[in-house]
Design an enzyme around this catalytic site. Structure first.
Site, PDB file in Angstrom:
ATOM      1  CE  LYS A 203      44.752  41.740  38.097  1.00 27.18           C
ATOM      2  NZ  LYS A 203      43.704  41.903  37.119  1.00 27.18           N
TER       3      LYS A 203
ATOM      4  CE  LYS B   5      41.445  45.459  42.500  1.00 34.38           C
ATOM      5  NZ  LYS B   5      40.656  45.870  41.399  1.00 34.38           N
TER       6      LYS B   5
ATOM      7  CE  LYS C 108      35.079  43.440  36.232  1.00 34.02           C
ATOM      8  NZ  LYS C 108      36.436  43.648  35.782  1.00 34.02           N
TER       9      LYS C 108
END
Ligand code: ATP
Ligand code: LTN
Length: 362
Positions: A146, A227, A230
């Site tokens: 991230k 993966k 959201k």
């Protein structure tokens, strides 16, 4: 709850041992008393829950509430580790709560609450932070992913796993049902609990992660090497539980596959079709080999069309229940009651930790 030591008197030892083995998966003995194990988990209100969250985590939440004392949280403090629009954060928090219930969580069996309504989470996170090291946090792959391409990453993103450890440890959780992207965070939670207990005396229960053996990682539809997430930029990379039938159709029909036409599970060479087979199997209850047989000689088009139908059927039930609950006063009432119940337990653990650290408690 009942007194296990009283049972000892009435039962032959052999019989008692068998009973204990049978019960231990979901129960535990605490001070001679047989108690249900406790489960804790959370979902971030960073967007609408997708089928990866549902198949990898939520379906386990629902199953566990039948046999364990369950706490399920909407982890809004975690979500602000990356920028969130305040209006969207507010709506998404209530959406996730409503989806918890729509997917089958029963507030009579599970405690459902919003993380920021229980201040003990942030407070324990600080206590744990002072007993953790930058080295161990730097190794977290979620942080690396991230914060990639950012010159300076947000501090909250770095300390995220400590807040997650606080969530779990506050509730003396024995079991944490999560997707397998969270394995490293659960390991860190265990390390922090053991370290604290060794330094300051028995304070925390050391939890265990619970991962699905199959479907613990649903991959993005546009790139089956990543993966499903959201916060992905491409809306067609995921299927949200609130997607319209048309959006589901578009996402599946566009899903990346390969240049062959054979429907065969082979994660390494055919990751796209393997991911779709996993999704199909989990929604339909059919095994992978049943599906391979069923679609022998058919092209990807037929397979994908059927998959769209299967998904839409399952989502319809969830969406109908979601519509009922989302705008009702009942939802706020459930979250208020959840907050009360969660606070009671969390505050007891927090006091235990502060006492053991040597803080003056007034
Ligand atoms: P974000 O994109 O904001 O990081 P996310 O999609 O990863 O969100 P979380 O709220 O972080 O979702 O995760 C909720 C639960 O769903 C966790 O238990 C997580 O392990 C699980 N989960 C998330 N993505 C997947 C996936 N693709 N497959 C299976 N389980 C998943
Ligand atoms: N990091 C988790 C969300 C989360 C969580 C938790 C999961 C926050 N606190 C406690 C289990 C237990 C994720 O899914 N990304």
């Amino acid at each position: 709850m009942f007194d296990f030591s009283r049972l000892n008197k009435g039962l032959e030892k052999r019989c008692l041992d068998k009973l204990k083995r049978f019960l231990y998966d979901e129960w535990m003995i605490n001070g001679g008393v047989l108690m249900m194990k406790r489960a804790f988990s959370g979902v971030q209100p960073t967007g609408n829950i997708h089928i990866g969250n549902y198949l990898g985590a939520l379906r386990q939440f629902v199953e566990l509430q039948e046999t364990m004392d369950c706490f399920y949280c909407i982890v809004d403090l975690h979500s602000i580790t990356v920028p969130q629009d305040p209006k969207e954060l507010y709506e998404h928090s209530l959406d996730v709560a409503a989806l918890y219930i729509a997917t089958g969580l029963d507030p009579k069996k599970s405690t459902i609450f919003i993380q920021s309504t229980v201040p003990a989470h942030a407070e324990l996170a600080w206590l744990l932070q002072c007993n953790s090291y930058t080295g161990e946090l730097s190794r977290m792959t979620q942080f690396k992913d991230k914060s990639r391409n950012q010159e300076s990453a947000p501090t909250g993103l770095f300390t995220y796993p400590i807040l997650m450890a606080a969530d779990i440890l506050l509730y003396d959780a024995n079991v944490v049902p999560v997707g397998n992207d969270q394995k490293q965070h659960i390991e860190l939670t265990r390390d922090l609990a053991i370290r604290f207990n060794n330094k300051f005396g028995e304070t925390f229960v050391v939890p265990e992660g619970k991962f699905n053996t199959f479907g613990a990682r649903i991959m993005a539809l546009d790139d089956p090497t990543k993966k499903m997430s959201k916060s992905a930029e491409n809306p067609f990379s995921l299927i949200s539980l609130l997607d319209t039938p048309q959006k589901v159709k578009k996402s599946i029909m566009r899903a990346t596959t390969d240049s062959e036409s054979e429907i065969r599970y082979d994660e390494e060479n055919k990751p796209g079709i393997s991911n779709l087979l996993t999704i199909y199997s989990l929604f339909s209850g059919l095994s992978i080999s049943d599906l391979e047989k069923k679609y022998e000689g058919c092209g990807y088009g037929t397979f994908k069309k059927d998959l769209v139908e299967i998904i839409n059927e399952s989502l319809k039930d969830i969406q109908d229940r979601y519509q009922e609950i989302r705008k009702s006063d009942e939802l706020i009432q459930i979250l208020k009651e959840g907050k009360e119940k969660a606070s009671e337990i969390a505050n007891q653990t927090l006091i235990r930790a502060k006492k053991n650290l040597g803080f003056v408690l007034l």
